[in-house]
Design an enzyme around this catalytic site. Sequence first.
Site, PDB file in Angstrom:
ATOM      1  N   HIS A  32       0.839  -1.207   0.000  1.00  0.00           N
ATOM      2  CA  HIS A  32       0.000   0.000   0.000  1.00  0.00           C
ATOM      3  C   HIS A  32       0.871   1.254   0.000  1.00  0.00           C
ATOM      4  O   HIS A  32       1.967   1.289   0.553  1.00  0.00           O
ATOM      5  CB  HIS A  32      -1.010   0.006   1.146  1.00  0.00           C
ATOM      6  CG  HIS A  32      -0.430  -0.039   2.537  1.00  0.00           C
ATOM      7  ND1 HIS A  32      -0.135   1.081   3.265  1.00  0.00           N
ATOM      8  CD2 HIS A  32      -0.127  -1.096   3.344  1.00  0.00           C
ATOM      9  CE1 HIS A  32       0.331   0.744   4.452  1.00  0.00           C
ATOM     10  NE2 HIS A  32       0.347  -0.578   4.526  1.00  0.00           N
ATOM     11  N   ASP A  43      -0.147   4.298   1.139  1.00  0.00           N
ATOM     12  CA  ASP A  43      -0.504   5.256   2.179  1.00  0.00           C
ATOM     13  C   ASP A  43       0.237   4.991   3.485  1.00  0.00           C
ATOM     14  O   ASP A  43       0.761   3.895   3.718  1.00  0.00           O
ATOM     15  CB  ASP A  43      -2.005   5.220   2.429  1.00  0.00           C
ATOM     16  CG  ASP A  43      -2.497   3.828   2.826  1.00  0.00           C
ATOM     17  OD1 ASP A  43      -2.341   2.899   2.005  1.00  0.00           O
ATOM     18  OD2 ASP A  43      -3.006   3.656   3.955  1.00  0.00           O
ATOM     19  N   GLU A  76      -4.978   1.522   3.076  1.00  0.00           N
ATOM     20  CA  GLU A  76      -4.941   0.345   3.941  1.00  0.00           C
ATOM     21  C   GLU A  76      -5.056   0.749   5.399  1.00  0.00           C
ATOM     22  O   GLU A  76      -5.674   0.037   6.203  1.00  0.00           O
ATOM     23  CB  GLU A  76      -3.646  -0.435   3.696  1.00  0.00           C
ATOM     24  CG  GLU A  76      -3.581  -1.800   4.376  1.00  0.00           C
ATOM     25  CD  GLU A  76      -3.030  -1.770   5.792  1.00  0.00           C
ATOM     26  OE1 GLU A  76      -3.122  -2.792   6.490  1.00  0.00           O
ATOM     27  OE2 GLU A  76      -2.506  -0.705   6.216  1.00  0.00           O
ATOM     28  N   GLU A  77      -4.483   1.900   5.726  1.00  0.00           N
ATOM     29  CA  GLU A  77      -4.448   2.341   7.114  1.00  0.00           C
ATOM     30  C   GLU A  77      -5.807   2.792   7.633  1.00  0.00           C
ATOM     31  O   GLU A  77      -5.939   3.117   8.813  1.00  0.00           O
ATOM     32  CB  GLU A  77      -3.416   3.465   7.281  1.00  0.00           C
ATOM     33  CG  GLU A  77      -1.995   3.083   6.910  1.00  0.00           C
ATOM     34  CD  GLU A  77      -1.391   1.996   7.802  1.00  0.00           C
ATOM     35  OE1 GLU A  77      -2.091   1.542   8.728  1.00  0.00           O
ATOM     36  OE2 GLU A  77      -0.238   1.609   7.583  1.00  0.00           O
ATOM     37  N   ASP A 112       1.396 -10.293   0.452  1.00  0.00           N
ATOM     38  CA  ASP A 112       1.178  -8.923   0.924  1.00  0.00           C
ATOM     39  C   ASP A 112       2.061  -8.679   2.140  1.00  0.00           C
ATOM     40  O   ASP A 112       2.793  -9.576   2.579  1.00  0.00           O
ATOM     41  CB  ASP A 112      -0.304  -8.738   1.267  1.00  0.00           C
ATOM     42  CG  ASP A 112      -0.680  -7.278   1.502  1.00  0.00           C
ATOM     43  OD1 ASP A 112      -0.109  -6.402   0.834  1.00  0.00           O
ATOM     44  OD2 ASP A 112      -1.546  -7.022   2.356  1.00  0.00           O
TER      45      ASP A 112
END
Length: 571
Positions: free
Chosen positions: A157, A159, A226-227, A255
């Site tokens: 991700h 972010d 994702e966060e 992942d």
Amino acid sequence: MLLSVLVLWFLCLLTRSPYLHTGSSYVKAALEEAVSTLSYDHQDANAICPQTPPIAPEKNAAFLDTLEALFDTEDFKLDAYESLGGAIRVPTIAYDDLAPPGEDERWEVFEDLHEYLEQRFPLLHRNLKRTHVNHYALVYSWEGSDDSLKPILLTAHQDVVPVEASTLDDWVHPPFSGNYDGEYIWGRGSCDDKSGLIGSLTAIEELLRAGFQPTRPIVLAYGIDEERGGISGATAIRDYLLEAYGEDAFAILIDEGGGYHITDDVIMSSPGIAEKGKFDVRFEVSTPGGHSSVPPAHTGIGMLAAVIKQLEDNPHTPHLRRSGIYHSLLQCQAAHDPGLPWLLRQLILRSHTSDRALAALEDELARTDRRFGALAGTTQAADVVRGGVKVNALPEHAEVIVNHRIDIHSSVGALKRHIENVVRPIAERFGLDLEAFGEAIKFEEGRESAGLLKISDAFGTALEPAPITPTGHSGPFQLLSGTIIGVLGSSHREGYDKKVFIAPGMSTGNTDTKHYWKLTKHIFRYGHRNARDSYNGAHTVNEALRAEGFIEAIRFFTWVILNADESPLLE
């Protein structure tokens, strides 16, 4: 936080545990049983916890040799460190209150990151198909020469979490500096998860530079939030990939998540093969208002406090199950780590067949390891509380939101039933009507109501525990395991000349993979990071990654791609 590195708890668990306390009768009895029988020796290790031999490319061996030599050069390392540092300098923060992409200007910083990636990885952007999904999520597709093979899917991700302004002076280097100080690369995202993003992109860029062309298709997918649960990024990526490829279309998905831990004797690697479920529950107490000078015996806030106390007085009981991932990890450690204290090893090994030893081990872990409850059961945490508007006005509404992480052996339904049974006596005690998850709970006829206690899904985001990824003789698991053992076994880093073994673990948090269950059954949460390479962890001050550890991540992605390209272990 949806912190992927929570799975690293497994890696540290009991690596240097103290000798068992023998105050417990269970422990005493189990130890007597353990020492009265022949103990397991190291020749039995593979019977208890089978291991895959190291796997290295054969057809692609020349590419690996070329790139391993490159990765060992100082020029490459400095360039790779700067690639990660530059990405850190773009503050792609995922705020909880972001409006959808296209409706909130705070998303626009992701465009800056995309421009940076284009400049930093020109070969990748010339040779792979890039698709923007929901504006800012990225999917890269690299066609293989054999389209009958299922593609591999590598995800990360873009972010990061915000930085608390009051902590800025506590940072050794500014949080978005991307500074390399000769040992660490500093800044938000260095551990979670721009190292995964840049590590996989770097591996692809260098494979292209070396002239590699895949036989098996490769897909890269990078989320944007994702966060905050992946609600804008991973969900859109999932929908795009399902439409483009279909269900169960990928041979393996890797992942962020688990890593490896080094002791004096061994290296234990723990890819995550499951995730706990999640359920945020809102408890609302609504009562009549009025002036505080004539209060009732219990205000709505007092009743809510009683609800919280009732929940905390009746926690979920964790259990060590032979069929569970936690117990399996302990078995692997007992089988392969000679540094484990002898008494503890015997208790773990005997627990495989002895109910008495299993009970003793559960008792000991519950008393000596604060993480036992999180690893062996459902947890609850009252995180947000609100109530009252004025100091002389009785509160008409008070609420608490309790976060639950659901044990992989449980379910959302079981948790709902537990909550209703635990809280019902409080409603009866205070004369409150009770509504639990949309259903009115009946009490005796004619009772006078003092208000309403309403229990509900706080955000409509209840999540069941993830399906457990196949292990054992499963081809994707063997491929990943053999690759990890091969990568670590060939590392030139000091202290890596040790036996490597795989002990599958579990994430107590959630990653973007919670949205990817339909893409493949073979989901692994594994970031290939040494627990000791993180300066201070993620989501906190002084997030930093040891630079040599970042090189190991690049090596891992390279080995995975080359091994997957030629291995018969994948569909």
